[in-house]
Design a protein around this motif. Structure first.
Motif, PDB file in Angstrom:
ATOM      1  N   SER A 125       3.665   4.093  -7.122  1.00 47.78           N
ATOM      2  CA  SER A 125       3.158   2.571  -7.164  1.00 47.78           C
ATOM      3  C   SER A 125       3.664   2.214  -8.585  1.00 47.78           C
ATOM      4  CB  SER A 125       1.606   2.522  -7.595  1.00 47.78           C
ATOM      5  OG  SER A 125       1.353   3.121  -8.959  1.00 47.78           O
ATOM      6  N   HIS A 141      10.482  -1.451  -4.259  1.00 44.49           N
ATOM      7  CA  HIS A 141       9.449  -2.360  -4.665  1.00 44.49           C
ATOM      8  C   HIS A 141      10.016  -3.901  -4.592  1.00 44.49           C
ATOM      9  CE1 HIS A 141       6.353   0.613  -5.523  1.00 44.49           C
ATOM     10  NE2 HIS A 141       7.057   1.215  -6.301  1.00 44.49           N
ATOM     11  N   ARG A 159      10.633  -4.715  -1.088  1.00 44.23           N
ATOM     12  CA  ARG A 159       9.516  -4.493  -0.056  1.00 44.23           C
ATOM     13  C   ARG A 159      10.241  -3.700   1.227  1.00 44.23           C
ATOM     14  NH1 ARG A 159       4.808  -6.418  -1.636  1.00 44.23           N
ATOM     15  NH2 ARG A 159       4.008  -6.165   0.343  1.00 44.23           N
ATOM     16  N   HIS A 189       1.946   0.067  -1.184  1.00 41.42           N
ATOM     17  CA  HIS A 189       3.255  -0.147  -0.751  1.00 41.42           C
ATOM     18  C   HIS A 189       3.986   0.770   0.271  1.00 41.42           C
ATOM     19  CE1 HIS A 189       4.107   3.165  -3.556  1.00 41.42           C
ATOM     20  NE2 HIS A 189       5.351   3.031  -3.233  1.00 41.42           N
TER      21      HIS A 189
END
Length: 273
Positions: free
Chosen positions: A215, A244, A247, A268
């Motif tokens: 994360s 991240h 995405r 995610h």
């Protein structure tokens, strides 16, 4: 001592080998009997051969029976309930002939017996024959008990190549942050043993760590820790951050975005696939 002009003349080696092989598990002239395995199969052998070829058997046959003063009597069988008869016969074949007939069903068990009896040449033969099976069995064991394995001394003693093979598995039963911590500890142990920088000894294994699975909070903590104790290339951390930001899984090799069996779900992960 040989006299001057003497020579060693050799007979028919094949005939000699066949004659000695005929003694394996032959009750005629045998002076020791084993009761082997759950089947309690009787196996016959000769003390002089066992004792001169294997120190473990020499000690076993020299020890007196409980309550007796003399070495183990010929009429009293030695019970070996923990070994399969075909495995024990393979050990005897090696002791009598210095060769062994192996197949995939017994190679690993023969390896175990070779270690138990201190037969280094037999151990090497079993490893050579069963190397693929042995690696597969070891990997399955690690995959099923990953949390326990990474805390052992044996894990810290793995070579870099062996650790890379483990880290490439999708079936490790461990979450990635715990695996990263285990690799960190392995790297420091290896660094001390090899007297080389931590980042150098860990260069191969850290490329198999799946940083995109972390994360943002975990990745930030890893980055901070890595600044204090450099182990992971900054490029690898940057690739994980890119996943991240965008995405999506692009920015890192696909294998590094693949969840392992023990990976805990994170929000995610849905856009890594």
């Amino acid at each position: 001592m040989a006299c001057a002009g003497s020579a060693v003349l050799e007979g028919d080696a094949a005939a000699f080998a066949a004659a000695v092989r005929s003694l394996i598990n032959n009750p005629q002239f045998s002076d020791v009997t084993f009761v082997v395995g759950r089947e309690r199969q009787e196996v016959f052998a000769h003390r002089c051969i066992l004792a001169c070829r294997c120190q473990a058997f020499q000690g076993m046959l020299s020890q007196p029976q409980a309550g007796a003063q003399e070495p183990w009597p010929p009429q009293t069988p030695l019970v070996l309930s923990h070994v399969q008869p075909e495995v024990f016969l393979a050990v005897l074949e090696f002791l009598y002939t210095n060769s062994v007939t192996l197949n995939s069903l017994i190679a690993l068990e023969v390896l175990t017996s070779a270690v138990e009896y201190g037969l280094d040449d037999l151990r090497k033969a079993a490893v050579t024959y069963g190397q693929t099976d042995l690696q597969e069995h070891c990997l399955v064991f690690v995959e099923d008990r990953t949390q326990e394995v990474v805390q052992t001394r044996s894990f810290h003693e793995l070579s870099a190549a062996a650790l890379v093979a483990v880290l490439r598995s999708d079936r490790l039963a461990i979450d990635e942050p715990h695996l990263i911590r285990a690799v960190w500890e392995w790297a420091h142990v290896s660094s001390a043993v090899l007297e080389r920088p931590v980042a150098e000894v860990a260069a191969g294994p850290v490329r198999e760590l799946r940083l995109p699975l972390l994360s943002p909070q975990e990745l930030a903590a890893l980055e901070t820790n890595n600044q204090r104790d450099p182990l992971i290339p900054v490029e690898s951390i940057a690739e994980a951050w890119k996943c991240h930001v965008l995405r999506k899984g692009s920015g890192a090799p696909p294998r590094l975005c693949q969840r392992r069996r023990g990976t805990q779900p994170r929000e995610h992960h849905s856009y890594l696939e």
